[in-house]
Design a protein around this motif. Structure first.
Motif, short mmCIF file in Angstrom:
data_model
loop_
_atom_site.label_atom_id
_atom_site.label_comp_id
_atom_site.label_asym_id
_atom_site.label_seq_id
_atom_site.Cartn_x
_atom_site.Cartn_y
_atom_site.Cartn_z
N ALA A 1 0.81 -1.22 0.00
CA ALA A 1 0.00 0.00 0.00
C ALA A 1 0.84 1.27 0.00
N PHE A 2 1.89 1.30 0.81
CA PHE A 2 2.63 2.55 1.01
C PHE A 2 3.90 2.66 0.18
N LYS A 3 4.59 1.55 -0.03
CA LYS A 3 5.80 1.60 -0.85
C LYS A 3 5.48 1.52 -2.34
N LEU A 4 4.56 0.63 -2.70
CA LEU A 4 4.24 0.45 -4.12
C LEU A 4 2.98 1.20 -4.54
N LYS A 5 2.28 1.79 -3.56
CA LYS A 5 1.06 2.56 -3.85
C LYS A 5 -0.01 1.72 -4.55
N ARG A 6 -0.06 0.42 -4.25
CA ARG A 6 -1.12 -0.41 -4.79
C ARG A 6 -2.41 -0.14 -4.01
N ASN A 7 -3.53 -0.35 -4.64
CA ASN A 7 -4.80 -0.20 -3.94
C ASN A 7 -4.83 -1.16 -2.75
N ASP A 8 -5.08 -0.62 -1.57
CA ASP A 8 -4.98 -1.39 -0.33
C ASP A 8 -6.27 -2.14 -0.04
N ARG A 9 -6.25 -3.46 -0.20
CA ARG A 9 -7.41 -4.28 0.11
C ARG A 9 -7.32 -4.89 1.52
N LYS A 10 -6.36 -4.39 2.27
CA LYS A 10 -6.25 -4.67 3.72
C LYS A 10 -5.85 -6.12 4.03
N VAL A 11 -5.56 -6.32 5.31
CA VAL A 11 -5.34 -7.67 5.85
C VAL A 11 -6.69 -8.22 6.29
N LYS A 12 -7.00 -9.42 5.85
CA LYS A 12 -8.30 -10.02 6.16
C LYS A 12 -8.11 -11.45 6.68
N LEU B 1 -1.52 -15.83 3.15
CA LEU B 1 -1.78 -16.02 1.74
C LEU B 1 -1.90 -14.63 1.11
N VAL B 2 -1.07 -14.38 0.10
CA VAL B 2 -1.02 -13.08 -0.55
C VAL B 2 -1.77 -13.13 -1.88
N GLU B 3 -2.67 -12.18 -2.08
CA GLU B 3 -3.32 -11.98 -3.37
C GLU B 3 -2.66 -10.75 -4.00
N LEU B 4 -1.79 -10.96 -4.99
CA LEU B 4 -0.99 -9.88 -5.56
C LEU B 4 -1.84 -8.81 -6.24
N GLY B 5 -2.96 -9.20 -6.77
CA GLY B 5 -3.82 -8.27 -7.49
C GLY B 5 -4.77 -9.06 -8.38
#
Length: 360
Positions: A196-207, A223-227
């Motif tokens: 979210a902060f380094k790459l400025k990707r849309n933040d879908r939060k920790v769930k 488990l990471v969902e890259l996008g």
């Protein structure tokens, strides 16, 4: 005069010996500390006959593998880290086997890498930990990722009673995995903050939700969902070398910070002289507030009930002696509490049992 000189020689020899011993001890201690390897298992989602999602013609299995290899290559440069992969090429690996690889290696962390999909133009990166409950949208994600179960040769035996459409089957949290939840949330937050902060990707939060691959592990895991590959712009980014390197670096930096925090916690616990440690047997947890009478707990006496958020946890056999609490665990299991397990507290705060034993 000769005697005095001989004494001086003997004193010098003793000083040299003491210095040599001290230096040798320090070197040996440093060597022992250096020998600690933090085992990180990287799991590239899907593979082989399971392509994952195919948004915009991209293959989730390929992108997940490339990012996992990027992360592994970077982490392997750190001498204190040992990297293992559930797969390093395009092969199908059963979900249970992915967990087994990590469990058998006594891994310190398990990271499963995926790409998301949606019928809308959704975009952004998210990180999941195993949780007690999830909303309807998260349930749909879990169902998609768990679909690989039905590609396994013996899924009917291994996952007997599993219903992909049932929230009761798809959502759950074992007692042992609950022990690791705090650490799972810690690494998940580090990864998500980098996205979210380094790459400025849309933040879908920790769930929190149930992914079978996370249920199979007995260590902190995410488990990471890259996008979303179904989003044209995001799909192109994730399919590009630049995108894979950036996402890989964000995960790598988070893991390195997590390992560093583990090291600091280890040093702190080992240097602590006085510790008030107590052990308990957790026999149950749930939303129901049950009176602690023995008849409600199959005859077990002195049950302790503790409120944790909206839930209640029930403990038995409070003791500062680990061997005594092991006897309490055995009693609880003979009474029918087969999922009971030992927990530890230091000055009222929950810590791992391993850490508690080291302190004592």
């Amino acid at each position: 005069m000769q005697i005095q000189e001989n004494n001086k020689i003997n004193i010098k020899a003793k000083i040299i010996f003491i210095l040599f011993f001290a230096v040798s001890f320090l070197m040996a201690s440093s060597s022992m500390l250096a020998q600690k390897k933090y085992v990180i298992v990287l799991d590239a989602g899907h593979g082989g006959k399971d392509p994952g999602n195919l948004g915009n013609g991209y293959r989730e299995k390929n992108i997940a593998l490339k990012v996992a290899l990027e992360v592994g290559k970077a982490l392997s440069k750190n001498k204190e880290i040992k990297v293992l992969f559930t797969r390093k090429k395009d092969v199908f690996v059963d979900l249970w086997k992915r967990g087994d690889i990590a469990n058998n290696a006594k891994a310190d962390l398990f990271v499963s890498i995926h790409c998301d999909s949606h019928t809308s133009n959704a975009y952004g990166a998210g990180t999941f930990v195993l949780g007690l409950r999830g909303n309807k949208k998260n349930l749909e994600i879990a169902k998609r990722e768990n679909a690989a179960i039905f590609l396994e040769d013996n899924f009917k035996d291994r996952y007997k009673g599993f219903d992909k459409n049932s929230a009761e089957s798809v959502i759950g949290l074992s007692l042992l995995q609950e022990e690791n939840l705090d650490k799972s949330l810690a690494i998940a937050s580090l990864i998500q903050n980098n996205f979210a902060f380094k790459l400025k990707r849309n933040d879908r939060k920790v769930k929190q939700d149930n992914f079978q691959v996370l249920r199979e592990t007995i260590m902190p895991s995410v488990l990471v969902e890259l996008g979303f590959l179904t989003n044209k712009k995001e799909g192109r980014f994730l399919n590009s070398k630049k995108g894979q390197e950036q996402m890989g670096r964000a995960i790598t930096d988070a893991v390195l910070k997590y390992v560093n925090n583990l090291k600091l916690n280890t040093i702190t616990s080992e240097s602590t002289i006085e510790n008030t440690v107590e052990y308990k047997v957790q026999i149950a947890s749930g939303k129901n507030k049950i009176p602690t009478n023995p008849y409600n707990f199959k005859g077990l006496k002195e049950i302790e009930r503790v409120a944790v958020g909206k839930y209640f946890k029930y403990y038995y056999g409070n003791n500062s002696d680990y061997n005594q609490v092991k006897r309490s665990l055995k009693i609880a299991k003979t009474k029918g509490f087969t999922s009971a397990f030992i927990v530890a507290f230091k000055n009222g705060e929950k810590i791992s049992v391993t850490q508690a034993i080291k302190m004592q």
